[in-house]
Scaffold this motif. Structure first.
Motif, PDB file in Angstrom:
ATOM      1  N   PHE A 181       9.759   3.933   7.460  1.00 26.22           N
ATOM      2  CA  PHE A 181       9.861   3.538   6.055  1.00 26.22           C
ATOM      3  C   PHE A 181       9.119   4.561   5.203  1.00 26.22           C
ATOM      4  CE2 PHE A 181      10.365  -0.349   8.491  1.00 26.22           C
ATOM      5  CZ  PHE A 181      11.508  -0.883   7.926  1.00 26.22           C
ATOM      6  N   GLN A 182       9.859   5.170   4.303  1.00 23.77           N
ATOM      7  CA  GLN A 182       9.290   6.113   3.356  1.00 23.77           C
ATOM      8  C   GLN A 182       9.042   5.400   2.039  1.00 23.77           C
ATOM      9  OE1 GLN A 182       8.532   9.229   4.136  1.00 23.77           O
ATOM     10  NE2 GLN A 182       9.758   9.685   5.958  1.00 23.77           N
ATOM     11  N   GLY A 183       7.760   5.152   1.724  1.00 22.01           N
ATOM     12  CA  GLY A 183       7.422   4.587   0.433  1.00 22.01           C
ATOM     13  C   GLY A 183       7.101   5.697  -0.550  1.00 22.01           C
ATOM     14  N   LYS A 184       6.965   5.330  -1.801  1.00 20.55           N
ATOM     15  CA  LYS A 184       6.615   6.344  -2.800  1.00 20.55           C
ATOM     16  C   LYS A 184       5.236   6.938  -2.539  1.00 20.55           C
ATOM     17  CE  LYS A 184       9.552   4.922  -6.648  1.00 20.55           C
ATOM     18  NZ  LYS A 184       9.601   4.537  -8.081  1.00 20.55           N
ATOM     19  N   ALA A 185       4.354   6.158  -1.885  1.00 15.80           N
ATOM     20  CA  ALA A 185       2.981   6.627  -1.668  1.00 15.80           C
ATOM     21  C   ALA A 185       2.721   7.095  -0.242  1.00 15.80           C
ATOM     22  CB  ALA A 185       1.990   5.517  -2.024  1.00 15.80           C
ATOM     23  N   ALA A 186       3.518   6.629   0.742  1.00 16.70           N
ATOM     24  CA  ALA A 186       3.209   6.950   2.134  1.00 16.70           C
ATOM     25  C   ALA A 186       4.409   6.705   3.026  1.00 16.70           C
ATOM     26  CB  ALA A 186       2.022   6.138   2.618  1.00 16.70           C
ATOM     27  N   SER A 236       1.076  11.738   0.925  1.00 22.92           N
ATOM     28  CA  SER A 236       1.121  12.985   0.167  1.00 22.92           C
ATOM     29  C   SER A 236       0.703  12.753  -1.276  1.00 22.92           C
ATOM     30  CB  SER A 236       2.536  13.573   0.175  1.00 22.92           C
ATOM     31  OG  SER A 236       2.978  13.820   1.491  1.00 22.92           O
ATOM     32  N   SER A 237      -0.020  13.712  -1.812  1.00 27.49           N
ATOM     33  CA  SER A 237      -0.280  13.814  -3.244  1.00 27.49           C
ATOM     34  C   SER A 237       0.316  15.133  -3.718  1.00 27.49           C
ATOM     35  CB  SER A 237      -1.783  13.790  -3.530  1.00 27.49           C
ATOM     36  OG  SER A 237      -2.340  12.529  -3.215  1.00 27.49           O
ATOM     37  N   SER A 238       0.529  15.220  -4.999  1.00 25.74           N
ATOM     38  CA  SER A 238       1.143  16.422  -5.542  1.00 25.74           C
ATOM     39  C   SER A 238       0.088  17.405  -6.040  1.00 25.74           C
ATOM     40  CB  SER A 238       2.072  16.051  -6.697  1.00 25.74           C
ATOM     41  OG  SER A 238       2.640  17.208  -7.283  1.00 25.74           O
ATOM     42  N   MET A 239       0.261  18.652  -5.642  1.00 25.32           N
ATOM     43  CA  MET A 239      -0.533  19.708  -6.255  1.00 25.32           C
ATOM     44  C   MET A 239       0.061  20.024  -7.629  1.00 25.32           C
ATOM     45  SD  MET A 239      -1.461  22.216  -3.043  1.00 25.32           S
ATOM     46  CE  MET A 239       0.229  22.643  -2.633  1.00 25.32           C
ATOM     47  N   ASP A 240      -0.598  20.883  -8.378  1.00 21.79           N
ATOM     48  CA  ASP A 240      -0.135  21.136  -9.741  1.00 21.79           C
ATOM     49  C   ASP A 240       1.181  21.892  -9.798  1.00 21.79           C
ATOM     50  OD1 ASP A 240      -1.000  23.642  -8.971  1.00 21.79           O
ATOM     51  OD2 ASP A 240      -2.641  23.779 -10.417  1.00 21.79           O
ATOM     52  N   LEU A 257       0.803  -1.217   0.000  1.00 18.77           N
ATOM     53  CA  LEU A 257       0.000   0.000   0.000  1.00 18.77           C
ATOM     54  C   LEU A 257       0.838   1.271   0.000  1.00 18.77           C
ATOM     55  CD1 LEU A 257      -2.828  -1.062   2.504  1.00 18.77           C
ATOM     56  CD2 LEU A 257      -3.117  -0.527   0.065  1.00 18.77           C
ATOM     57  N   ILE A 258       2.038   1.218   0.553  1.00 21.85           N
ATOM     58  CA  ILE A 258       2.859   2.444   0.581  1.00 21.85           C
ATOM     59  C   ILE A 258       3.770   2.543  -0.638  1.00 21.85           C
ATOM     60  CG2 ILE A 258       2.846   2.323   3.115  1.00 21.85           C
ATOM     61  CD1 ILE A 258       5.935   1.922   2.900  1.00 21.85           C
TER      62      ILE A 258
END
Length: 385
Positions: free
Chosen positions: A246-251, A262-266, A142-143
């Motif tokens: 643990f820092q995953g690409k998604a969480a 985190s999600s990216s703003m524009d 998931l992360i």
């Protein structure tokens, strides 16, 4: 009813004895040994071990009807004791670290394989609910792929800690905080991430001039997939805080539990990913609690494996992998060079003598006491936050 022997009656033996006593319907302690037999006798009385007898020499037990031994002696004795008991037909549980060298680990694993008996190495932190849950979340994917891992093994020990006769020497303790304190967190990292491809490390002795060994080390890791990691091992950190992040690409997840997504703003800056956070948190919350934690959990697993009820979670090969990473840290910190894995049998850091010939002596051990007053010791935080 399994018959248990405790080899070594120092502070950590109490954790083993208390754990076995939780399963009095499955096992009973029949012997406690110590080179100071009065310590063994005191431990027997203190713990109410009415069926146990004290011995000054563990060799007196090799021919006796004993099913499982817990080795709670200083690290430099682990291999010899474990091999002798395995060859005499006993299952063996060995306190961390597994041994003082990879050569000794290999001898222990050979003895286990040839005897058909179980060899388990203590890594009680795996048997904690936060650790089990963290491992499950990582395995769920998931992360996303892990890009950075951070192990903070922060402990604090006073100057006199290294006055105990076997502590603080490369010969008898085998190392400092990296080997004897961070070992649990390094084991957890390997369990969750696998072995790194290479590392660079530094170590120092900042606060204990009565010890040859390090009281602080930092290792930087690179994994095959490109992810990086760091391990800080210390007995100079006030507060004794330990954590795995643990820092995953998604969480981002950790023990003690903390979740950030985190999600990216524009414009590329972060904004919380509330949907993913809710999904991961729900997954985490629905995972079961561990029935038995710490030493109790590991001893339950060993007893069950002997009885045929479940597989052994931590065997001698797992213990060897942990020591190999630790010795990689010592090799890099001693030589100033990058280390790649695996460490081969012709590597200077494969044998105990090779290690002793190549590591620095930060100080020479001065004061030496036979025993400290028996009192409660700390074995790490529960990582619950």
């Amino acid at each position: 009813m399994l018959k248990i022997a405790i080899i070594g009656s120092g502070a950590i033996s109490r954790a083993h004895i208390d754990a076995y006593q939780k399963f009095s319907d499955r096992c009973r302690i029949v012997a406690v040994t110590d080179i100071y037999v009065d310590k063994a006798e005191s431990r027997i009385a203190q713990c109410g071990l009415t069926e146990a007898k004290a011995y000054s020499d563990y060799k007196q037990l090799l021919g006796q009807d004993i099913d499982l031994v817990s080795v709670c002696t200083p690290p430099y004795t682990h291999a010899e004791i474990a091999v002798e008991f395995l060859k005499s037909g006993k299952h063996v549980l060995v306190e961390k670290p597994m041994a003082s060298s990879l050569e000794e680990c290999d001898a222990m694993n050979r003895a286990a394989e040839e005897s058909g008996k179980l060899l388990s190495i203590v890594a009680q932190n795996r048997f904690r609910t936060p650790m089990m849950k963290l491992k499950s979340v990582l395995d769920s994917g998931l992360i996303g792929p892990v890009v950075h891992s951070q192990i903070d093994s922060f402990w604090w020990r006073g100057h006199c800690y290294y006055d105990l006769w076997w502590r603080g020497t490369w010969e008898k303790e085998g190392g400092g905080c990296t080997l004897n304190h961070a070992v649990h967190h390094i084991d957890a990292l390997l369990w969750m991430m696998g072995r790194p491809a290479e590392l660079q490390a530094f170590m120092s002795n900042t606060s204990h001039d009565n010890a040859e060994v390090e009281d602080l080390s930092i290792a930087m890791l690179k994994f095959a997939g490109g992810g990086l990691g760091q391990i800080t091992s210390s007995v100079v950190h006030h507060g004794e805080e330990q954590q795995l992040i643990f820092q995953g690409k998604a969480a981002r997840i950790s023990a003690p539990w903390k979740l950030v997504t985190s999600s990216s703003m524009d414009n590329g800056f972060p904004t919380p990913n509330t949907a993913l956070s809710a999904e991961i948190q729900a997954y985490y919350d629905n995972l079961p609690e561990v029935a038995y934690e710490g030493h109790v959990g590991q001893i339950h697993n060993v007893l069950s494996a002997i009885e045929g009820g479940e597989s052994l979670l931590i065997d001698g090969h797992s213990g060897r992998a942990t020591l190999e990473l630790i010795l990689g840290i010592y090799k890099s910190a001693s030589t100033g060079k990058k280390v790649t894995f695996p460490l081969a049998a012709d590597d200077p850091f494969y044998t105990r003598q090779g290690i002793q010939d190549n590591v620095p002596h930060f100080y020479e051990k001065g004061a030496s006491v036979e025993n400290f007053q028996d009192r409660t010791i700390t074995t790490g935080s529960n990582l619950r936050g």
